[in-house]
Every structure is written in C-alpha cells, then in structure tokens.
Design an enzyme around this catalytic site. Structure first.
Site, PDB file in Angstrom:
ATOM      1  N   GLN A 131       0.828  -1.202   0.000  1.00  0.00           N
ATOM      2  CA  GLN A 131       0.000   0.000   0.000  1.00  0.00           C
ATOM      3  C   GLN A 131       0.869   1.261   0.000  1.00  0.00           C
ATOM      4  O   GLN A 131       1.632   1.496   0.933  1.00  0.00           O
ATOM      5  CB  GLN A 131      -0.894  -0.014   1.246  1.00  0.00           C
ATOM      6  CG  GLN A 131      -1.794   1.190   1.425  1.00  0.00           C
ATOM      7  CD  GLN A 131      -2.586   1.104   2.718  1.00  0.00           C
ATOM      8  OE1 GLN A 131      -2.078   0.628   3.731  1.00  0.00           O
ATOM      9  NE2 GLN A 131      -3.818   1.559   2.706  1.00  0.00           N
ATOM     10  N   GLY A 132       0.741   2.085  -1.030  1.00  0.00           N
ATOM     11  CA  GLY A 132       1.492   3.334  -1.114  1.00  0.00           C
ATOM     12  C   GLY A 132       0.619   4.518  -0.748  1.00  0.00           C
ATOM     13  O   GLY A 132       0.111   5.224  -1.636  1.00  0.00           O
ATOM     14  N   TYR A 133       0.419   4.747   0.535  1.00  0.00           N
ATOM     15  CA  TYR A 133      -0.409   5.848   1.009  1.00  0.00           C
ATOM     16  C   TYR A 133       0.451   6.916   1.706  1.00  0.00           C
ATOM     17  O   TYR A 133       0.677   7.985   1.175  1.00  0.00           O
ATOM     18  CB  TYR A 133      -1.479   5.326   1.975  1.00  0.00           C
ATOM     19  CG  TYR A 133      -2.772   4.876   1.341  1.00  0.00           C
ATOM     20  CD1 TYR A 133      -2.802   4.290   0.080  1.00  0.00           C
ATOM     21  CD2 TYR A 133      -3.980   5.006   2.020  1.00  0.00           C
ATOM     22  CE1 TYR A 133      -3.995   3.867  -0.485  1.00  0.00           C
ATOM     23  CE2 TYR A 133      -5.177   4.581   1.466  1.00  0.00           C
ATOM     24  CZ  TYR A 133      -5.178   4.012   0.211  1.00  0.00           C
ATOM     25  OH  TYR A 133      -6.364   3.586  -0.342  1.00  0.00           O
ATOM     26  N   SER A 134       0.923   6.610   2.925  1.00  0.00           N
ATOM     27  CA  SER A 134       1.621   7.609   3.738  1.00  0.00           C
ATOM     28  C   SER A 134       2.925   8.067   3.088  1.00  0.00           C
ATOM     29  O   SER A 134       3.601   7.298   2.399  1.00  0.00           O
ATOM     30  CB  SER A 134       1.929   7.045   5.124  1.00  0.00           C
ATOM     31  OG  SER A 134       0.748   6.769   5.833  1.00  0.00           O
ATOM     32  N   SER A 166       4.099  -1.384   4.237  1.00  0.00           N
ATOM     33  CA  SER A 166       4.251  -2.733   4.792  1.00  0.00           C
ATOM     34  C   SER A 166       4.477  -3.761   3.690  1.00  0.00           C
ATOM     35  O   SER A 166       3.723  -3.828   2.722  1.00  0.00           O
ATOM     36  CB  SER A 166       2.998  -3.123   5.584  1.00  0.00           C
ATOM     37  OG  SER A 166       2.751  -2.192   6.612  1.00  0.00           O
ATOM     38  N   GLU A 248      -9.651  -2.023   5.056  1.00  0.00           N
ATOM     39  CA  GLU A 248      -8.441  -2.251   5.850  1.00  0.00           C
ATOM     40  C   GLU A 248      -8.754  -2.274   7.338  1.00  0.00           C
ATOM     41  O   GLU A 248      -8.340  -3.189   8.069  1.00  0.00           O
ATOM     42  CB  GLU A 248      -7.402  -1.163   5.562  1.00  0.00           C
ATOM     43  CG  GLU A 248      -6.143  -1.299   6.395  1.00  0.00           C
ATOM     44  CD  GLU A 248      -5.137  -0.191   6.141  1.00  0.00           C
ATOM     45  OE1 GLU A 248      -3.980  -0.318   6.610  1.00  0.00           O
ATOM     46  OE2 GLU A 248      -5.487   0.818   5.481  1.00  0.00           O
ATOM     47  N   GLU A 385      -6.404   8.592  16.994  1.00  0.00           N
ATOM     48  CA  GLU A 385      -6.950   9.948  16.967  1.00  0.00           C
ATOM     49  C   GLU A 385      -7.768  10.183  15.691  1.00  0.00           C
ATOM     50  O   GLU A 385      -8.867  10.759  15.723  1.00  0.00           O
ATOM     51  CB  GLU A 385      -5.822  10.973  17.064  1.00  0.00           C
ATOM     52  CG  GLU A 385      -5.117  11.009  18.420  1.00  0.00           C
ATOM     53  CD  GLU A 385      -4.110   9.871  18.596  1.00  0.00           C
ATOM     54  OE1 GLU A 385      -3.604   9.710  19.708  1.00  0.00           O
ATOM     55  OE2 GLU A 385      -3.836   9.141  17.610  1.00  0.00           O
TER      56      GLU A 385
END
Length: 402
Positions: A131-134, A166, A248, A385
C-alpha cells in the site's frame, strides 16, 4: 460448483470431503507453515500444495465472484467452510493486502479489464500487494501527499516517496495514491497500480523496535506506469482510497480481536499464562487478586469485541460492505490488543524482560516482541486519533471542530 439450493449440510459434506483430500496432514500441527506465502516466508512443499489447492478452488477468498476464480459461496456456506477447516486445524493460506484491502475495493470499483488482470493472482495467492499511502510529510493529513504522476501521453511518470509501506520488500505490485493535479487537494489525487519491478522503484526496509522490518520506505524515480493502470477516475482517487481504508480497518479489527497481529508469537491466552507464572491460591483462583480482576475484565472486553466484529461483518455483507463504523472497531481493537500484550509482560515478571540468550523460553521472548509490536496497533490503518475523528463526524454526526 454445484447449486446447493440452501442445503448447508450438503455443502458441509462436500467441504469436509474436499478438505480431507487436499489438506496436508503434516501441516495440522504447524499453523505458521500454512500461511507462509501470505506472510512472505519460504513455503514447504506441503504449504505450497495447500495454497495451490485453496487458490484453484477459490476457497481462499470464499465469497468473491466465481467468474474471477473466487469461491462464489454465500455467507452461510463460507461460515460452514470456516467451521470445517477449524475442526481439522486448517488455516487459510491465502491473505495479505491483496485479500484484505485491494481485492474487495477492486471488485467494487474496478473495470472488467483490471479485475481480469489482477484478481486471479490475488485469489490464487500468487501476487503480493503493498500500500502506497503515507509519505514522510503526509501521515495523518494524507491528502497533502506530494508524490507526482505526470501525464506523458500513453503513460504516467511517477516521482516521490512513500513510507510505512508494509511488505514492500516482498511485494509484486503497489496500489498507490499520487497527485495528478497540484491545484486541488483531495480532488487532485489519483489511484495508480504500480508494478514493483518497474525501473526506478527502490525499497528500503525500516528496522523496528521489536527487531523486525515489516515496514519500508519506497522511492519512485521516473517510474513509468501505463495509463491502463489508473484505478478509478482521474483525480477521483480519494473516494476509492477512503473505501479501501474501510476494508483495511475492518480486517485489522478482526485480526486484532483474535490476537493475530499483536500476539502472533505469544500463543498462550493471558489467563493460561497467569496460572503458570503467578500461581493459584488455596481456592484455585489466581493468587494476585488485582491481576485476576484486570485479566477477567480484559477477557470479557475482548470477547464482547470479537462478537461485535462478527456481527458488524455480517451486517456489512448484507448491506454494501463495511461502513464508517470500522473506525470504532479499529480503535477498540488496538486498545484491547495493547492491553493484552501489556498484561502478558506484567504477569511474566522478570521473565517478561528478556530479549535473547539463555534463561528465557521462546514463549517469553515472543511475548516481549509482541508487546513492542503492539505499539504500532494504534498507528497503522489510521491512528486512534484519526479514527475517533471519523467516528465523531461520520457516525455521531458531530460538527467539524475546524
């Protein structure tokens, strides 16, 4: 597959017969080996045969469409299959982010061409996804991401970097958020599918406090991505990305409830371990009354959480997939998992402080690593949060404090 016409006992008999013929008995006492491929470990011959059998049958993804190789089972049939697998100690060898996150989103949003290209490899456990998100500067404020994808006619040219990807060091493909319009924030993001073998992709594993490196930095330098790997509308990737996050969080919650993520190496239940390390009083109860109370509360809370996750999963399947309520599950699951590992370390006393060397059993060293690993539970898949903010706005309907 035969039409069982709602006769679950007929299906149960078929499932039992098939499992008896295809599940290698040598794997019964080795749960980790059964999921070696999904976890990136080396497969034994038996583990490979088990994965191939489940993949060919489609039962690794039992409720996915049969037209793409999935099981095509109803929810009730899938539950029967799970029950029969549990009876013989069989675990699903097919998993990972392709099954947990991208696959369900692909089924919902993908074009027929993308489904035909990517679903079979996920269903058979042959293709791993990351997963290429952050990004280094875009974590909680994910929509501020800066990885660029420039339109070059017949392809996109991608430059930028991602972090906490990950399993990127093991992945074949990456589902990635990129910026295709710099004039807008959320509406300038697109969703690309990137072959990790493409020149210009570089992966660097990150060493964690528990001694493992499941997360990575991923760098894209002039990476060419064909136009046909755009997933969802151009500049419409944010909507797709949010839906994937629901899948997810739903799957992470289920794993946290069963202890699969937080306590993969700590096999004993907390109450069982407490009897060994703390001992029992003359009445047969745990000798430490305060610890006994806290363990009891934890077990009750965890059991209630597991039942709630199961009910939410049934509701999601009967409606249109998971909802914003997954943020509630993710928040609660992370809290419970961290409590579990902290209790385990506490009850072990000084035996729960080892890292290596003589004087410590594998169970004890595993518990230490699981305790450290659990610290990430309240960060991965959306921080606690952020999940509370989602609950506030999407579930409770409270006004945005901004």
């Amino acid at each position: 597959m035969a039409d069982f016409g709602g006769d679950l006992e007929t299906f149960r008999a078929e499932a039992r017969e098939w499992l008896e013929a295809n599940f290698p008995k040598a794997l019964r006492a080795d749960p980790a080996a059964q999921q070696a491929s999904a976890m990136g470990a080396t497969e034994s011959a038996d583990a490979k045969a088990w994965r191939e059998a489940m993949g060919s049958k489609g039962w690794g993804t039992p409720t996915w469409p049969a037209e793409y190789g999935g099981g095509g089972l109803s929810r009730q049939e899938a539950r029967v299959l799970s029950e029969e697998m549990a009876k013989i100690g069989a675990r699903n060898p097919i998993g990972g982010m392709g099954v947990m996150m991208f696959g369900p989103t692909l089924i919902e949003y993908g074009t027929p061409e993308l489904k035909a290209q990517h679903l079979p490899g996920i269903i058979k456990g042959e293709v791993r996804w990351c997963q290429g998100y952050s990004e280094p500067g875009s974590g909680s404020d994910l929509a501020s991401l800066q990885t660029r994808a420039e339109d070059k006619g017949d392809h996109y040219l991608v430059n930028g970097s991602k972090i906490w990807t990950s399993g990127a060091n093991l992945a074949d493909w990456c589902f990635c958020l990129v910026r295709t319009d710099t004039s807008k924030k959320h509406e300038g993001i697109s969703f690309l599918l990137i072959d990790m073998k493409t020149p210009g992709v570089e992966v660097r594993p990150i060493l964690l406090i528990n001694g493992t490196s499941p997360f990575c930095e991923t760098f894209f330098t002039d990476v060419t991505v064909p136009k046909d790997q755009l997933f969802g509308p151009l500049n419409g990737g944010w909507t797709v990305a949010k839906r994937l996050l629901q899948f997810e969080r739903d799957n992470i919650s289920a794993a946290l409830g069963s202890g699969n993520l937080a306590t993969a190496q700590a096999a004993k239940r907390v109450d069982e371990a407490a009897k060994d390390y703390v001992g029992l009083d003359e009445t047969g109860r745990l000798a430490d009354s305060d610890l006994r109370r806290r363990i009891t509360e934890h077990l009750m809370e965890n059991r209630a959480f597991q039942l709630t996750v199961r009910r939410a999963a049934d509701e999601a399947k009967s409606n249109q997939g998971p909802s914003a309520a997954t943020s509630i599950m993710k928040y609660a699951g992370a809290k419970i998992a961290q409590e579990r590992t902290e209790l385990m370390i506490e009850l072990m006393g000084h035996q729960g402080l080892g890292w290596d060397g003589e004087g410590f059993e594998g169970q004890e060293l595993g518990a230490v690593r699981a305790w450290l690993r659990a610290k990430a539970n309240s960060i991965e898949g959306g921080t606690s949060e952020i999940n509370l903010n989602v609950v506030s706005k999407r579930v409770l309907g409270l006004p945005d404090p901004k």
